[in-house]
Design an enzyme around this catalytic site. Structure first.
Site, PDB file in Angstrom:
ATOM      1  N   GLY A  16       0.924  -1.294  -0.079  1.00 22.54           N
ATOM      2  CA  GLY A  16      -0.143  -0.053   0.025  1.00 22.54           C
ATOM      3  C   GLY A  16       0.904   1.150   0.010  1.00 22.54           C
ATOM      4  N   GLY A  58      15.562   6.527  -9.626  1.00 29.54           N
ATOM      5  CA  GLY A  58      16.019   5.014  -9.759  1.00 29.54           C
ATOM      6  C   GLY A  58      15.943   4.058  -8.885  1.00 29.54           C
ATOM      7  CB  VAL A  67      -0.941  -8.102   0.493  1.00 27.88           C
ATOM      8  CG1 VAL A  67       0.252  -7.077   0.172  1.00 27.88           C
ATOM      9  CG2 VAL A  67      -2.350  -7.154   1.016  1.00 27.88           C
ATOM     10  CG  ASN A  93       0.305   1.291   4.843  1.00 26.85           C
ATOM     11  OD1 ASN A  93      -0.021   1.732   5.666  1.00 26.85           O
ATOM     12  ND2 ASN A  93       0.282   1.652   3.419  1.00 26.85           N
ATOM     13  CB  SER A 145      -6.556   0.583  13.512  1.00 30.47           C
ATOM     14  OG  SER A 145      -7.812   1.450  13.877  1.00 30.47           O
ATOM     15  CE1 TYR A 158      -9.051  -0.958   8.974  1.00 29.34           C
ATOM     16  CE2 TYR A 158      -9.598  -0.012  11.112  1.00 29.34           C
ATOM     17  CZ  TYR A 158      -8.690   0.036  10.065  1.00 29.34           C
ATOM     18  OH  TYR A 158      -7.647   0.749  10.098  1.00 29.34           O
ATOM     19  CB  ALA A 159     -12.329  -3.808  15.360  1.00 26.34           C
ATOM     20  CE  LYS A 162      -5.996  -1.849   9.936  1.00 30.57           C
ATOM     21  NZ  LYS A 162      -4.495  -1.928   9.320  1.00 30.57           N
ATOM     22  CB  ILE A 191      -3.920   9.346   9.712  1.00 32.75           C
ATOM     23  CG1 ILE A 191      -3.348   8.568  10.815  1.00 32.75           C
ATOM     24  CG2 ILE A 191      -2.842  10.120   9.055  1.00 32.75           C
ATOM     25  CD1 ILE A 191      -2.705   9.651  12.009  1.00 32.75           C
TER      26      ILE A 191
HETATM   27  P1  NAD Z   1      -5.331   4.266   1.862  1.00 33.85           P
HETATM   28  O1  NAD Z   1      -6.574   3.871   1.424  1.00 33.85           O
HETATM   29  O2  NAD Z   1      -4.919   5.802   1.262  1.00 33.85           O
HETATM   30  O3  NAD Z   1      -4.207   3.361   1.516  1.00 33.85           O
HETATM   31  C1  NAD Z   1      -4.416   1.939   1.554  1.00 33.85           C
HETATM   32  C2  NAD Z   1      -3.306   1.357   0.868  1.00 33.85           C
HETATM   33  O4  NAD Z   1      -3.747   0.112   0.778  1.00 33.85           O
HETATM   34  C3  NAD Z   1      -3.483   1.680  -0.621  1.00 33.85           C
HETATM   35  O5  NAD Z   1      -2.233   1.990  -1.228  1.00 33.85           O
HETATM   36  C4  NAD Z   1      -4.107   0.642  -1.490  1.00 33.85           C
HETATM   37  O6  NAD Z   1      -3.268   0.367  -2.839  1.00 33.85           O
HETATM   38  C5  NAD Z   1      -3.300  -0.542  -0.379  1.00 33.85           C
HETATM   39  N1  NAD Z   1      -4.297  -1.884  -0.771  1.00 33.85           N
HETATM   40  C6  NAD Z   1      -5.546  -2.055  -0.524  1.00 33.85           C
HETATM   41  N2  NAD Z   1      -6.095  -3.132  -0.693  1.00 33.85           N
HETATM   42  C7  NAD Z   1      -4.789  -3.907  -1.216  1.00 33.85           C
HETATM   43  C8  NAD Z   1      -4.619  -5.244  -1.401  1.00 33.85           C
HETATM   44  N3  NAD Z   1      -5.464  -6.264  -1.639  1.00 33.85           N
HETATM   45  N4  NAD Z   1      -3.182  -5.390  -1.800  1.00 33.85           N
HETATM   46  C9  NAD Z   1      -2.374  -4.561  -1.685  1.00 33.85           C
HETATM   47  N5  NAD Z   1      -2.337  -3.365  -1.422  1.00 33.85           N
HETATM   48  C10 NAD Z   1      -3.682  -2.979  -0.843  1.00 33.85           C
HETATM   49  O7  NAD Z   1      -5.347   4.703   3.511  1.00 33.85           O
HETATM   50  P2  NAD Z   1      -4.187   4.990   4.604  1.00 33.85           P
HETATM   51  O8  NAD Z   1      -4.791   5.866   5.648  1.00 33.85           O
HETATM   52  O9  NAD Z   1      -3.026   5.474   4.067  1.00 33.85           O
HETATM   53  O10 NAD Z   1      -4.098   3.572   5.288  1.00 33.85           O
HETATM   54  C11 NAD Z   1      -2.930   2.807   5.441  1.00 33.85           C
HETATM   55  C12 NAD Z   1      -3.069   1.850   6.576  1.00 33.85           C
HETATM   56  O11 NAD Z   1      -3.192   2.408   7.776  1.00 33.85           O
HETATM   57  C13 NAD Z   1      -4.374   0.815   6.499  1.00 33.85           C
HETATM   58  O12 NAD Z   1      -3.651  -0.284   6.932  1.00 33.85           O
HETATM   59  C14 NAD Z   1      -5.334   1.504   7.388  1.00 33.85           C
HETATM   60  O13 NAD Z   1      -5.958   0.461   7.818  1.00 33.85           O
HETATM   61  C15 NAD Z   1      -4.281   2.153   8.446  1.00 33.85           C
HETATM   62  N6  NAD Z   1      -4.877   3.050   9.319  1.00 33.85           N
HETATM   63  C16 NAD Z   1      -5.205   4.258   8.837  1.00 33.85           C
HETATM   64  C17 NAD Z   1      -5.924   5.301   9.624  1.00 33.85           C
HETATM   65  C18 NAD Z   1      -6.202   6.748   8.985  1.00 33.85           C
HETATM   66  O14 NAD Z   1      -6.931   7.179   9.659  1.00 33.85           O
HETATM   67  N7  NAD Z   1      -6.184   6.897   7.877  1.00 33.85           N
HETATM   68  C19 NAD Z   1      -6.185   4.869  10.996  1.00 33.85           C
HETATM   69  C20 NAD Z   1      -5.543   3.505  11.658  1.00 33.85           C
HETATM   70  C21 NAD Z   1      -5.031   2.713  10.814  1.00 33.85           C
END
Ligand code: NAD
Length: 248
Positions: A16, A58, A67, A93, A145, A158-159, A162, A191
Site C-alpha cells: 500500500g 532509480g 497482498v 501497511n 489501529s 476491521y477491528a 487490526k 490520519i
Molecule cells: P489508503 O486507503 O490511502 O491506503 C491503503 C493502501 O492499501 C493503498 O495504497 C492500497 O493500494 C493498498 N491496498 C488496499 N488493498 C490492497 C491489497 N489487496 N493488496 C495490496 N495493497 C492494497 O489509506 P491509509 O490511511 O494510508 O491507510 C494505510 C493503513 O493505515 C491501513 O492499513 C489502514 O487500516 C491504517 N490506518 C489508517 C488510519 C487513518 O485514519 N487513515 C487509521 C488507523 C489505521
C-alpha cells in the site's frame, strides 16, 4: 541532539505504498537513502503519480501486488530472492475497510477485510521472514489501529483484523527474535488520508473533538514512527505497538 535515519544500502518493501500513510513512509525511506518497493492493490492513478514523482532517482519500484493473494506474494518474494536482492525492511501497511454493523454485514465484506488486512500481513511476513532469516537481520512494521484496541461501531471486521495484527506481531516477534528480526506495530489514530476522507464534515468535527491534541494526524507523522521502528537504532524494541494517535 538531532536524529536522522540512514537507510542507504537497504531495501524496504512497503505494501500500500502509493497512497496515504504508505506513500509517506515509502517517500521517507527514499529520502533516507533506501531502495523502495512501493506495492499497491488498486488506484492506478495514485501508482502512476508515485512512479512519475520518483522516475529520476532509480530507487523506487512501483508494482501492483494483491497482498491477499498468497501465490502472487510468494512469486514476488521468489523473484527478489532469485535476483539476489536482500530486503531489510517490510512495512505491512495495505489495508481496507468495508464498514457495516455486524447484524447487516455481508459475508464478502467480512471475508475481504480479514483476507486483505490480516491475510496480507501473514503472506508478506511469511516470505519476508524466510528471506531475512538468512541475513540474520530484518525489521517488520505492521500497521494496526485503535479500532482493534477499543472497538468501533460498524467496524467489527476491521477491528478484528487490526487486533489480529497486534497478536500476530507479538507472536512473530517471539519467533524471530533469535534471528535478528524485530517485529513491531504502529497504531495510527485519525490520519488525514483518503481512508477517512469520506467522513461527513460534521462527523469529522465530532471525532476531532475526541482527540486530546484536537486535530487529525498527518501521514508523514505516522511515517516517522514507522521509520524509527524500521531503523537499526530501534534494536531493542520488538513485539511492541507504538501509538501515533494524538493521545486517543
Ligand atoms: P489508503 O486507503 O490511502 O491506503 C491503503 C493502501 O492499501 C493503498 O495504497 C492500497 O493500494 C493498498 N491496498 C488496499 N488493498 C490492497 C491489497 N489487496 N493488496 C495490496 N495493497 C492494497 O489509506 P491509509 O490511511 O494510508 O491507510 C494505510 C493503513 O493505515 C491501513 O492499513 C489502514 O487500516 C491504517 N490506518 C489508517 C488510519 C487513518 O485514519 N487513515 C487509521 C488507523 C489505521
Amino acid at each position: 541532539m538531532s536524529m536522522t535515519f540512514d537507510f542507504s544500502g537497504q531495501t524496504a518493501v512497503v505494501s500500500g505504498g502509493t497512497r496515504g500513510i504508505g506513500r509517506a513512509a515509502a517517500e521517507a525511506f527514499l529520502a533516507a537513502g533506501a531502495k523502495v518497493y512501493a506495492l499497491y492493490g488498486g488506484d492506478e492513478a495514485a501508482a502512476q503519480a508515485m512512479r512519475d514523482a520518483h522516475a529520476g532517482d532509480g530507487r523506487a519500484a512501483v508494482e501492483r501486488l494483491d497482498v491477499s493473494d498468497g501465490e502472487a506474494v510468494k512469486a514476488f518474494w521468489r523473484r527478489l530472492e532469485d535476483g539476489g536482492e536482500a530486503v531489510h525492511v517490510l512495512v505491512n501497511n495495505a489495508g481496507i475497510r468495508h464498514d457495516a454493523i455486524l447484524a447487516m454485514m455481508a459475508e464478502d465484506d467480512w471475508r475481504r477485510v480479514l483476507d486483505v488486512n490480516l491475510g496480507g500481513v501473514f503472506h508478506m511476513s511469511k516470505y519476508a521472514v524466510q528471506a531475512m532469516s538468512g541475513a540474520r537481520y530484518g525489521r517488520i512494521v505492521n500497521i494496526a489501529s485503535p479500532s482493534g484496541k477499543y472497538g468501533f461501531e460498524g467496524q467489527s471486521n476491521y477491528a478484528a483484523s487490526k487486533a489480529g495484527i497486534v497478536a500476530l506481531t507479538r507472536s512473530l516477534a517471539r519467533e524471530t527474535a533469535r534471528r535478528g528480526i524485530t517485529v513491531n506495530a504502529v497504531s495510527p489514530g485519525y490520519i488525514d488520508t483518503d481512508f477517512i476522507g469520506n467522513l461527513a464534515g460534521e462527523l469529522a468535527g465530532e471525532y476531532r473533538k475526541t482527540v486530546p491534541l484536537k486535530r487529525f494526524g498527518r501521514a508523514d507523522e505516522v511515517a516517522m514512527a514507522i521509520l524509527f521502528l524500521a531503523s537499526r537504532e530501534a534494536s531493542y524494541i520488538t513485539g511492541g505497538v507504538l501509538e501515533v494517535t494524538g493521545g486517543l
